[in-house]
Design an enzyme around this catalytic site. Structure first.
Site, mmCIF file in Angstrom:
data_model
loop_
_atom_site.group_PDB
_atom_site.id
_atom_site.type_symbol
_atom_site.label_atom_id
_atom_site.label_comp_id
_atom_site.label_asym_id
_atom_site.label_seq_id
_atom_site.Cartn_x
_atom_site.Cartn_y
_atom_site.Cartn_z
ATOM 1 N N LYS A 11 46.325 44.214 74.577
ATOM 2 C CA LYS A 11 45.920 44.931 75.804
ATOM 3 C C LYS A 11 45.888 44.002 77.011
ATOM 4 C CE LYS A 11 41.434 46.334 77.689
ATOM 5 N NZ LYS A 11 40.921 45.073 78.134
ATOM 6 N N ASN A 12 45.227 42.850 76.863
ATOM 7 C CA ASN A 12 45.006 42.034 78.057
ATOM 8 C C ASN A 12 46.259 41.282 78.507
ATOM 9 O OD1 ASN A 12 42.468 43.034 78.343
ATOM 10 N ND2 ASN A 12 41.442 41.312 77.347
ATOM 11 N N ARG A 82 39.776 47.462 85.152
ATOM 12 C CA ARG A 82 39.566 46.097 85.618
ATOM 13 C C ARG A 82 40.899 45.489 86.078
ATOM 14 N NH1 ARG A 82 35.799 43.178 87.671
ATOM 15 N NH2 ARG A 82 36.105 40.964 87.370
ATOM 16 N N CYS A 106 34.694 47.510 82.169
ATOM 17 C CA CYS A 106 33.403 47.511 81.473
ATOM 18 C C CYS A 106 32.353 46.795 82.313
ATOM 19 C CB CYS A 106 33.556 46.816 80.125
ATOM 20 S SG CYS A 106 34.696 47.669 79.032
ATOM 21 N N ARG A 111 30.667 41.275 88.135
ATOM 22 C CA ARG A 111 31.943 40.640 87.763
ATOM 23 C C ARG A 111 32.744 40.390 89.044
ATOM 24 N NH1 ARG A 111 34.669 43.979 82.955
ATOM 25 N NH2 ARG A 111 35.947 42.104 82.744
ATOM 26 N N PRO A 112 32.413 39.309 89.760
ATOM 27 C CA PRO A 112 33.062 39.067 91.055
ATOM 28 C C PRO A 112 34.540 38.711 90.896
ATOM 29 C CG PRO A 112 31.633 37.221 90.468
ATOM 30 C CD PRO A 112 31.481 38.245 89.378
ATOM 31 N N ILE A 113 35.280 38.806 92.002
ATOM 32 C CA ILE A 113 36.687 38.357 91.976
ATOM 33 C C ILE A 113 36.912 37.284 93.046
ATOM 34 C CG2 ILE A 113 37.644 40.456 90.923
ATOM 35 C CD1 ILE A 113 38.663 41.178 93.784
ATOM 36 N N ASP A 114 35.841 36.543 93.335
ATOM 37 C CA ASP A 114 35.937 35.519 94.386
ATOM 38 C C ASP A 114 36.998 34.457 94.076
ATOM 39 O OD1 ASP A 114 33.917 34.969 92.315
ATOM 40 O OD2 ASP A 114 33.763 33.018 93.291
ATOM 41 N N GLN A 115 37.197 34.126 92.792
ATOM 42 C CA GLN A 115 38.180 33.081 92.452
ATOM 43 C C GLN A 115 39.612 33.588 92.633
ATOM 44 O OE1 GLN A 115 37.189 29.834 91.855
ATOM 45 N NE2 GLN A 115 35.253 30.794 92.452
ATOM 46 N N ASP A 296 34.890 38.877 73.757
ATOM 47 C CA ASP A 296 35.227 40.256 73.375
ATOM 48 C C ASP A 296 34.977 40.519 71.886
ATOM 49 O OD1 ASP A 296 35.910 40.664 75.986
ATOM 50 O OD2 ASP A 296 38.054 40.390 75.688
ATOM 51 N N ILE A 318 29.813 33.852 78.611
ATOM 52 C CA ILE A 318 30.719 34.299 79.673
ATOM 53 C C ILE A 318 30.025 35.281 80.626
ATOM 54 C CG2 ILE A 318 32.953 35.416 80.185
ATOM 55 C CD1 ILE A 318 33.354 32.863 78.598
ATOM 56 N N ARG A 388 40.386 53.116 75.765
ATOM 57 C CA ARG A 388 40.967 52.264 76.805
ATOM 58 C C ARG A 388 41.731 51.102 76.182
ATOM 59 N NH1 ARG A 388 36.980 49.368 80.037
ATOM 60 N NH2 ARG A 388 38.915 48.239 80.259
HETATM 61 N N1 EPU Z 1 34.255 35.277 87.387
HETATM 62 C C1 EPU Z 1 33.788 34.890 88.627
HETATM 63 N N2 EPU Z 1 34.652 35.000 89.679
HETATM 64 C C2 EPU Z 1 35.919 35.440 89.545
HETATM 65 C C3 EPU Z 1 36.386 35.824 88.271
HETATM 66 C C4 EPU Z 1 35.524 35.722 87.201
HETATM 67 O O1 EPU Z 1 32.639 34.494 88.784
HETATM 68 O O2 EPU Z 1 36.643 35.506 90.545
HETATM 69 C C5 EPU Z 1 33.347 35.155 86.230
HETATM 70 C C6 EPU Z 1 33.124 36.503 85.539
HETATM 71 O O3 EPU Z 1 32.068 37.229 86.158
HETATM 72 C C7 EPU Z 1 32.811 36.079 84.127
HETATM 73 C C8 EPU Z 1 33.689 34.837 83.941
HETATM 74 O O4 EPU Z 1 34.000 34.371 85.249
HETATM 75 O O5 EPU Z 1 31.470 35.692 84.039
HETATM 76 C C9 EPU Z 1 34.985 35.075 83.191
HETATM 77 O O6 EPU Z 1 35.664 36.186 83.763
HETATM 78 P P1 EPU Z 1 37.232 36.381 83.631
HETATM 79 O O7 EPU Z 1 37.798 36.412 85.016
HETATM 80 O O8 EPU Z 1 37.779 35.396 82.672
HETATM 81 O O9 EPU Z 1 37.321 37.825 83.008
HETATM 82 P P2 EPU Z 1 38.216 39.045 83.458
HETATM 83 O O10 EPU Z 1 39.552 38.576 83.909
HETATM 84 O O11 EPU Z 1 37.449 39.929 84.360
HETATM 85 C C10 EPU Z 1 39.294 39.341 81.113
HETATM 86 C C11 EPU Z 1 39.457 40.468 80.154
HETATM 87 C C12 EPU Z 1 38.120 40.790 79.497
HETATM 88 C C13 EPU Z 1 37.554 39.538 78.851
HETATM 89 C C14 EPU Z 1 37.521 38.368 79.830
HETATM 90 C C15 EPU Z 1 37.093 37.047 79.225
HETATM 91 C C16 EPU Z 1 41.224 41.734 81.164
HETATM 92 C C17 EPU Z 1 41.655 42.953 81.879
HETATM 93 N N3 EPU Z 1 39.950 41.632 80.868
HETATM 94 O O12 EPU Z 1 38.378 39.801 82.090
HETATM 95 O O13 EPU Z 1 38.413 41.738 78.502
HETATM 96 O O14 EPU Z 1 36.236 39.785 78.416
HETATM 97 O O15 EPU Z 1 38.815 38.185 80.428
HETATM 98 O O16 EPU Z 1 37.952 36.706 78.177
HETATM 99 O O17 EPU Z 1 42.035 40.893 80.824
HETATM 100 C C18 EPU Z 1 37.959 43.479 77.004
HETATM 101 O O18 EPU Z 1 39.143 43.402 76.659
HETATM 102 O O19 EPU Z 1 37.094 44.149 76.405
HETATM 103 C C19 EPU Z 1 37.533 42.723 78.186
HETATM 104 C C20 EPU Z 1 36.391 42.949 78.799
#
Ligand code: EPU
Length: 424
Positions: A11-12, A82, A106, A111-115, A296, A318, A388
């Site tokens: 999926k991811n 997401r 979820c 879950r910020p996207i600042d990075q 996960d 995480i 999903r």
């Molecule tokens: N984070 C920040 N800023 C950012 C991005 C992330 O602070 O700009 C924090 C997040 O809040 C979290 C940590 O960094 O605490 C890691 O987040 P990451 O960005 O790695 O996660 P993601 O990209 O939002 C993906 C998967 C998730 C999986 C995580 C961690 C997708 C669509 N989602 O999420 O998958 O838990 O990586 O491996 O790829 C799932 O499949 O059930 C799922 C939730």
């Protein structure tokens, strides 16, 4: 549970590769695409932007984005997933401009996207976040390669910056990059379409921008977490299951933890065999970025520890809030104390069936597995979360001997178009 189960595509990886096709001139044929609702939604969004999408069989799709054009996308769909954040990198690469919603998915706390924004800004895009929408613009001279250091290891930010950098002028270097198997898969997909991405799978990824990406055929890797889910289901039910179409190397940390609980895990070329035991031992788990234990898988291991002898401690490394499902397990007789990012689980001799809900995708799968182990009937509501990310979850479990069926749930269907599953 006994028998063999075939794992679907990741999926991811799929949810990043589908948006990536937006940058390709020509036909991309994706093989081993999982049949899940997140994939359906992303394909619908692409079609809305002018892509042609054609299924050759249930897991092979041809996507032709040659004639896409920039316009408003279906924001109600974007808000639900997401992975819609990958459209920022892909739209910028294709159109030089992007408009998306703040991503859904979820809810494990903030879950910020600042990075993502920091990285893509370094490449020369200007961002405005307003009224729940994200606007990004790189039309002024286009994107240019840059050095980006991620303050937090982020799967999403690493892949989004990779997308934006593919056709930027010059070299981008991402430091402190995530290393998950789906990062490598996205890099392999992009390279097979003509991109120049090096170092994926390490913490430094270098991307040399290219003029254009061309079409081709790509096979998505098997889903590490779906495989882990069936491994835990076999372990928790004391069964024996051959989990097929997997990459055992991606499962090593899950296999290691299952062995600690007393299960037998045998690795073959593209399969793992899990043999459960009626006398599970407890263990401790700390979730971390790859190659650490995947967050996960945390809810699935939570169920296993509920059924193991002794005390197990889970530390969530995480997310801030990924233990909501423990309330559901308590309804089934689990003995768990949660304190912030730590859960202390006292194993019980059995769980009992109850009416519970899927709080999110993996938590949903976890309560289903708990229901299969529990004495009596469990009804799991809000299964749209499970759908999903798991292809034919009920069918695959049934084929292994689970007594499970999907039933209509009128109330939930009115809320989400969802249903319930019954596990006996
Ligand atoms: N984070 C920040 N800023 C950012 C991005 C992330 O602070 O700009 C924090 C997040 O809040 C979290 C940590 O960094 O605490 C890691 O987040 P990451 O960005 O790695 O996660 P993601 O990209 O939002 C993906 C998967 C998730 C999986 C995580 C961690 C997708 C669509 N989602 O999420 O998958 O838990 O990586 O491996 O790829 C799932 O499949 O059930 C799922 C939730």
């Amino acid at each position: 549970m006994h028998g063999e189960v075939e794992i679907s595509g990741a999926k991811n990886a799929a949810v990043a590769i589908i948006p990536a096709t937006l940058m390709v001139n020509g036909v991309c044929t994706l093989e081993n695409l999982p049949q899940i609702s997140d994939v359906d939604m992303l394909l619908t969004i692409l079609q809305h932007l002018g892509a042609t999408v054609h299924y050759l069989d249930k897991s092979t799709v041809e996507i032709d984005c040659t004639n896409v054009h920039f316009q408003d996308a279906p924001f109600d769909l974007m808000r639900k997933i997401r992975a819609s954040y990958y459209l920022i990198g892909a739209m910028l690469g294709r159109f030089g401009t992007a408009k998306t919603t703040m991503p859904g998915g979820c809810n494990f706390g903030v879950r910020p996207i600042d990075q993502h924004i920091k990285g893509i800004t370094a490449l020369g895009a200007a961002f405005v976040v307003e009224n729940g929408f994200i606007y990004a613009n790189a039309t002024d001279g286009g994107l240019r390669g840059a050095k980006v250091y991620l303050d937090k290891v982020s799967v999403g930010a690493t892949m989004n910056i990779m997308l934006a950098a593919c056709q930027a002028k010059g070299r981008t270097v991402i430091e402190n990059a995530a290393r998950e198997p789906h990062i490598v898969d996205l890099a392999n997909f992009l390279n097979s379409m003509g991109a120049d991405v090096r170092g994926a799978g390490t913490d430094t990824i270098k991307i040399n921008g290219v003029e254009a990406l061309h079409g081709g055929t790509y096979t998505i890797i098997p889903d590490q977490i779906e495989a882990g889910t069936f491994m835990v289901a076999a372990a928790a039910t004391g069964g024996e299951v051959l989990v097929k179409n997997v990459i055992p190397r991606h499962l090593e940390v899950i296999s290691a933890k299952l062995r600690e609980t007393g299960c037998v895990v045998e690795e073959y070329g593209d399969a793992v065999l899990v043999r459960g035991t009626r006398a599970l031992n407890s263990t401790n788990i700390k979730t971390q970025p790859y190659p650490g234990f995947p967050t996960d898988m945390q809810p699935l291991m939570g169920v296993l520890l509920c059924l193991a002898r002794g005390t197990g401690v889970i530390t969530e490394g995480i997310y801030d809030n990924r233990f909501k499902y423990m309330d559901e397990l308590r309804r089934m007789g689990a003995e768990v104390q949660v304190d912030g990012k730590t859960a202390i689980i006292e194993g019980v001799s059995e769980l009992t069936g109850a009416n519970v809900r899927a709080c999110d995708l993996r938590a949903g799968a976890a309560v289903v597995v708990a229901g299969l182990c529990a004495r009596g009937r469990t009804q799991v509501e809000d299964v749209h979360y499970i759908e999903r990310g798991y292809e034919d979850f009920v069918g695959k479990l049934s084929s292994l001997g689970a007594n499970i069926r999907r039933v209509a749930d009128t109330e939930a269907e009115e809320r989400h178009g969802s249903a319930a599953v019954l596990c006996d």
